[in-house]
Design a protein around this motif. Structure first.
Motif, mmCIF file in Angstrom:
data_model
loop_
_atom_site.group_PDB
_atom_site.id
_atom_site.type_symbol
_atom_site.label_atom_id
_atom_site.label_comp_id
_atom_site.label_asym_id
_atom_site.label_seq_id
_atom_site.Cartn_x
_atom_site.Cartn_y
_atom_site.Cartn_z
ATOM 1 N N ARG A 296 -2.192 -1.474 -8.960
ATOM 2 C CA ARG A 296 -2.118 -2.638 -8.073
ATOM 3 C C ARG A 296 -0.647 -2.956 -7.808
ATOM 4 O O ARG A 296 0.159 -2.981 -8.733
ATOM 5 C CB ARG A 296 -2.749 -3.870 -8.719
ATOM 6 C CG ARG A 296 -4.227 -3.769 -8.976
ATOM 7 C CD ARG A 296 -5.050 -4.140 -7.738
ATOM 8 N NE ARG A 296 -6.464 -3.941 -7.976
ATOM 9 C CZ ARG A 296 -7.133 -2.820 -7.659
ATOM 10 N NH1 ARG A 296 -6.508 -1.818 -7.080
ATOM 11 N NH2 ARG A 296 -8.421 -2.708 -7.926
ATOM 12 N N ARG B 52 2.237 1.669 -3.434
ATOM 13 C CA ARG B 52 1.143 2.058 -4.335
ATOM 14 C C ARG B 52 0.867 3.563 -4.241
ATOM 15 O O ARG B 52 0.713 4.252 -5.261
ATOM 16 C CB ARG B 52 -0.119 1.261 -3.961
ATOM 17 C CG ARG B 52 -1.227 1.294 -4.983
ATOM 18 C CD ARG B 52 -2.385 0.383 -4.576
ATOM 19 N NE ARG B 52 -3.117 0.918 -3.455
ATOM 20 C CZ ARG B 52 -4.087 1.818 -3.556
ATOM 21 N NH1 ARG B 52 -4.444 2.265 -4.740
ATOM 22 N NH2 ARG B 52 -4.708 2.272 -2.494
ATOM 23 N N ARG B 53 0.801 4.070 -3.015
ATOM 24 C CA ARG B 53 0.497 5.497 -2.850
ATOM 25 C C ARG B 53 1.604 6.387 -3.417
ATOM 26 O O ARG B 53 1.324 7.444 -3.986
ATOM 27 C CB ARG B 53 0.265 5.825 -1.374
ATOM 28 C CG ARG B 53 -1.021 5.221 -0.852
ATOM 29 C CD ARG B 53 -1.280 5.684 0.562
ATOM 30 N NE ARG B 53 -2.516 5.109 1.068
ATOM 31 C CZ ARG B 53 -3.174 5.580 2.120
ATOM 32 N NH1 ARG B 53 -2.703 6.626 2.771
ATOM 33 N NH2 ARG B 53 -4.295 5.025 2.514
ATOM 34 N N GLN B 54 2.853 5.958 -3.270
ATOM 35 C CA GLN B 54 3.957 6.749 -3.814
ATOM 36 C C GLN B 54 3.902 6.756 -5.347
ATOM 37 O O GLN B 54 4.127 7.786 -5.981
ATOM 38 C CB GLN B 54 5.306 6.194 -3.335
ATOM 39 C CG GLN B 54 5.570 6.434 -1.856
ATOM 40 C CD GLN B 54 5.610 7.909 -1.503
ATOM 41 O OE1 GLN B 54 6.175 8.717 -2.225
ATOM 42 N NE2 GLN B 54 4.965 8.272 -0.411
ATOM 43 N N ARG C 20 1.271 -6.067 -5.968
ATOM 44 C CA ARG C 20 0.998 -7.355 -5.330
ATOM 45 C C ARG C 20 2.258 -8.170 -5.243
ATOM 46 O O ARG C 20 3.150 -8.073 -6.080
ATOM 47 C CB ARG C 20 -0.021 -8.127 -6.148
ATOM 48 C CG ARG C 20 -1.295 -7.323 -6.259
ATOM 49 C CD ARG C 20 -2.438 -8.196 -6.553
ATOM 50 N NE ARG C 20 -3.610 -7.350 -6.654
ATOM 51 C CZ ARG C 20 -4.743 -7.743 -7.175
ATOM 52 N NH1 ARG C 20 -4.849 -8.972 -7.634
ATOM 53 N NH2 ARG C 20 -5.752 -6.931 -7.227
ATOM 54 N N VAL D 155 -6.313 6.899 -10.536
ATOM 55 C CA VAL D 155 -5.320 5.856 -10.252
ATOM 56 C C VAL D 155 -5.973 4.686 -9.517
ATOM 57 O O VAL D 155 -5.299 3.912 -8.839
ATOM 58 C CB VAL D 155 -4.147 6.434 -9.430
ATOM 59 C CG1 VAL D 155 -3.361 7.442 -10.261
ATOM 60 C CG2 VAL D 155 -4.639 7.084 -8.136
ATOM 61 N N THR D 156 -7.291 4.573 -9.681
ATOM 62 C CA THR D 156 -8.046 3.505 -9.018
ATOM 63 C C THR D 156 -7.430 2.137 -9.274
ATOM 64 O O THR D 156 -7.477 1.263 -8.411
ATOM 65 C CB THR D 156 -9.500 3.490 -9.539
ATOM 66 O OG1 THR D 156 -10.074 4.767 -9.310
ATOM 67 C CG2 THR D 156 -10.331 2.421 -8.845
ATOM 68 N N HIS D 157 -6.860 1.936 -10.463
ATOM 69 C CA HIS D 157 -6.489 0.579 -10.869
ATOM 70 C C HIS D 157 -5.003 0.271 -10.717
ATOM 71 O O HIS D 157 -4.514 -0.680 -11.307
ATOM 72 C CB HIS D 157 -6.999 0.317 -12.277
ATOM 73 C CG HIS D 157 -8.478 0.514 -12.359
ATOM 74 N ND1 HIS D 157 -9.351 -0.348 -11.749
ATOM 75 C CD2 HIS D 157 -9.227 1.504 -12.887
ATOM 76 C CE1 HIS D 157 -10.586 0.100 -11.914
ATOM 77 N NE2 HIS D 157 -10.542 1.218 -12.603
ATOM 78 N N GLU E 263 0.823 -1.209 0.000
ATOM 79 C CA GLU E 263 0.000 0.000 0.000
ATOM 80 C C GLU E 263 0.861 1.265 0.000
ATOM 81 O O GLU E 263 0.542 2.239 -0.698
ATOM 82 C CB GLU E 263 -0.937 -0.007 1.214
ATOM 83 C CG GLU E 263 -1.803 1.239 1.381
ATOM 84 C CD GLU E 263 -2.807 1.453 0.264
ATOM 85 O OE1 GLU E 263 -3.002 0.538 -0.560
ATOM 86 O OE2 GLU E 263 -3.384 2.555 0.213
ATOM 87 N N ASN F 54 1.210 6.333 -7.104
ATOM 88 C CA ASN F 54 0.046 7.148 -7.468
ATOM 89 C C ASN F 54 0.338 8.637 -7.375
ATOM 90 O O ASN F 54 -0.166 9.433 -8.178
ATOM 91 C CB ASN F 54 -1.146 6.778 -6.587
ATOM 92 C CG ASN F 54 -1.790 5.468 -7.018
ATOM 93 O OD1 ASN F 54 -1.513 4.992 -8.132
ATOM 94 N ND2 ASN F 54 -2.636 4.908 -6.186
ATOM 95 N N ASP G 204 -5.100 -12.877 -5.359
ATOM 96 C CA ASP G 204 -5.926 -12.597 -4.180
ATOM 97 C C ASP G 204 -6.691 -11.298 -4.398
ATOM 98 O O ASP G 204 -6.121 -10.283 -4.769
ATOM 99 C CB ASP G 204 -5.005 -12.467 -2.960
ATOM 100 C CG ASP G 204 -5.799 -12.178 -1.694
ATOM 101 O OD1 ASP G 204 -7.037 -12.241 -1.756
ATOM 102 O OD2 ASP G 204 -5.170 -11.892 -0.673
ATOM 103 N N SER G 205 -7.978 -11.355 -4.149
ATOM 104 C CA SER G 205 -8.791 -10.184 -4.476
ATOM 105 C C SER G 205 -8.686 -9.110 -3.393
ATOM 106 O O SER G 205 -9.142 -7.998 -3.580
ATOM 107 C CB SER G 205 -10.242 -10.601 -4.668
ATOM 108 O OG SER G 205 -10.774 -11.029 -3.441
ATOM 109 N N SER G 206 -8.087 -9.416 -2.278
ATOM 110 C CA SER G 206 -8.034 -8.408 -1.218
ATOM 111 C C SER G 206 -6.903 -7.424 -1.475
ATOM 112 O O SER G 206 -5.944 -7.724 -2.178
ATOM 113 C CB SER G 206 -7.823 -9.069 0.140
ATOM 114 O OG SER G 206 -6.455 -9.299 0.361
ATOM 115 N N ASP G 207 -7.037 -6.247 -0.916
ATOM 116 C CA ASP G 207 -5.985 -5.242 -1.041
ATOM 117 C C ASP G 207 -5.316 -5.016 0.301
ATOM 118 O O ASP G 207 -4.780 -3.950 0.568
ATOM 119 C CB ASP G 207 -6.560 -3.934 -1.580
ATOM 120 C CG ASP G 207 -6.784 -4.025 -3.075
ATOM 121 O OD1 ASP G 207 -5.926 -4.594 -3.760
ATOM 122 O OD2 ASP G 207 -7.813 -3.531 -3.535
#
Lengths: 369, 369
Positions: free
Chosen positions: B207, B188-190, B209, B203-205, B185, B192, B216-219
């Motif tokens: 990912r 991801r934020r950096q 992982r 930047v919704t998409h 996470e 974004n 895995d569908s969880s974030d």
């Protein structure tokens, strides 16, 4: 972050009873607010796939593609017949339930046309219902936490705008930052970078405008200058789909003219709106009291209805036609415009409480960055 | 940025001729890709308002709310009767045209149900057409420029991820960055924030992982560790609505095991896909050749159709059922998964040219950050 709680479908049972209907159906993508509210699906990782939602026999079913993510959805998930149109798949769910032939099926008014055709060809009577839109106005504690989180991110974005404007130096009346002229677009991107770093995923609706014609629909970058009101409007969307709403107006090196007087008036209108927002109060009344307060300062309110609900969309129920209800989240957006001078605008999000209302996040209203 | 050119409606005229129809109608918000393609409206500044689009008598009309922005739309704009449902407003446009009573009106299959009902009650025959979806596959030079711009932003985002991973230090096998553990996470934020600073608005998409179960569908944030393949997938949306597609896999301090061999195989599959993509080639063939190449390295391809069009949506025409055509933009996404090991994935966007294909932006495929 706490896990998303399952949706409560009691309101759908009530809507079916009231309409003498036997099922509710919706089809849409995770970008559709009603679909998202009903299913609590996360954003699909692989494609912008559609989902088919059915509520019948007191249970929920979701028809999805083979690789779709279903997030916090708790009902039955059907991945079979994934190649078929969702219209035929939701019909198959209804045909396998106790819903009788020819029964009335409630749908949101924007159900895709082809889904309605499949339902009607299968003998069901399709009737629109505003039930989902109306229910979405009432925020749960989990939703309020998501709205507070994204509104706090908006405050961080606004603080970033203020700090850049404080750091800026002035050359020939034009603001410069990090040795280059500061334009509306440059400031917008810096604010968006802060919003993204705070976990916001959609910054489409960040606006930075200045000058007399802030209603100008173009986004052509404009160099920022001293003494000109700069309106920063943020409507960031968080990872669970909820929107914030925050607008502030700042002036670098104000000469204390119109903008100072107007800002005092719009701040006063904001206080009136926050003071009036309480259970049972008409939103139209709050709007007109806000406009009246700005007028008492000799200001002309910017056109538009500036009291409305916010949630999975930037503008939703309640509207001006509604009264404030505990648990609804309302944007209050006092604004005044004068030709040749500019616009002074402020906006905030508040939740209606037993005692009145509460800001979802606090942010300085100062005209000075 | 060059101004958005007006849309060319010749394809609608052709669709009407072919279906013996007299008009085309669509209703949707600026979040609807077909509506956006047809109208070239910018994102509305004030609300997520809907638009009603009519093509009849060789001319276009757009019914909008009082304060809606119409961007580069060049036809007639109607702001009257803004309080009425768009269904009645588009019917009024048709009734004022030479379109005869009882004429066939073409619509996208996801036209809102209530609009179809208004059209049918007014005596028009509503028929679905895939014309807009099909036309959207063929990108204009202006669209290609927008796609290149957002894909270049994606490359900057990927470079940001690589640079953070290079800067990271390792404590007990866990990556640390700026004195704190680095999670999926946080990275991801950096990334974004960089995308937003480059002008990306959604930047919704994004990912990030890692580990054996990247599907895995969880974030849920996971701490990043040495030796574990980290898959960074970017699908940023630019300010004009076009999506990029870029995936890279990196391993910090790889011990040279499965992931190195798998990465060589997936890189080879990527070269095969880029080599095969040319006018007239079947997308299904390209897909199967890509899977076969990965197999020749002893790899199991990750499930899913990994050759598809990209534009105003992340997945659109052409599909596996289509042949490559000059001017279409195709995502190529070779990927291999092995239980207990992880996933190695690469994805890129290429435009089909007379000579073969061309990457929209170039980005290192190196497994080392």
């Amino acid at each position: 972050m706490p896990a998303e709680p399952p949706a409560d479908y009691g309101f759908l049972a009530d809507a079916l009873d009231a309409a003498d209907a036997d099922a509710f159906v919706h089809v849409g993508s995770d970008a559709d607010a009603d679909l998202r509210y009903l299913t609590r699906v996360s954003t699909s990782s692989t494609s912008s796939s559609d989902y088919g939602f059915v509520y019948a026999d007191g249970a929920t079913t979701l028809c999805v593609s083979e690789d779709a993510r279903v997030g916090a959805f708790t009902g039955e998930v059907r991945r079979d017949s994934a190649g078929d149109p969702l219209g035929t798949r939701v019909v198959a769910v209804l045909d396998g339930s106790t819903v009788p032939d020819g029964a009335t099926v409630l749908v949101p008014r924007h159900l895709p046309h082809d889904t309605a055709v499949y339902l009607e060809r299968a003998g069901y009577a399709v009737t629109s219902t505003p039930a989902v839109r109306e229910q979405r106005a009432m925020k749960s504690e989990w939703e309020l936490d998501r709205l507070r989180a994204v509104q706090r991110a908006a405050v961080r974005g606004m603080e970033r705008a203020r700090s850049i404007l404080r750091e800026a130096d002035v050359r020939d009346d034009v603001l410069h930052w990090q040795d280059a002229p500061l334009s509306t677009e440059r400031l917008r991107r810096q604010v968006n970078a802060t919003l993204a770093a705070e976990g916001v995923v959609d910054v489409t609706h960040t606006r930075v405008r200045c000058g007399p014609d802030v209603s100008d629909s173009s986004d052509t970058p404009i160099e920022l200058r001293v003494g000109v009101p700069l309106v920063v409007s943020l409507a960031p969307r968080g990872p669970h789909g909820y929107y914030g709403t925050l607008t502030r107006t700042v002036v670098v090196d104000s000469d204390g003219g119109w903008e100072r007087r107007a800002h005092v008036g719009v701040e006063s209108a904001r206080r009136v709106a926050l003071g009036e927002l309480e259970p049972g109060e008409s939103l139209r009344w709050i709007h007109s009291e806000t406009v009246a307060e700005a007028s008492s300062f000799g200001l002309t309110a910017t056109p538009g209805d500036r009291v409305h609900g916010v949630g999975l969309t930037r503008r939703e129920a309640p509207s001006l036609a509604d009264d404030a209800v505990v648990g609804t989240v309302v944007a209050l957006e006092p604004s005044a415009t004068e030709e040749e001078k500019g616009t002074i605008a402020l906006s905030d999000l508040a939740v209606v409480t037993e005692e009145g209302c509460e800001l979802l996040a606090d942010c300085s209203t100062s005209l000075t960055p």
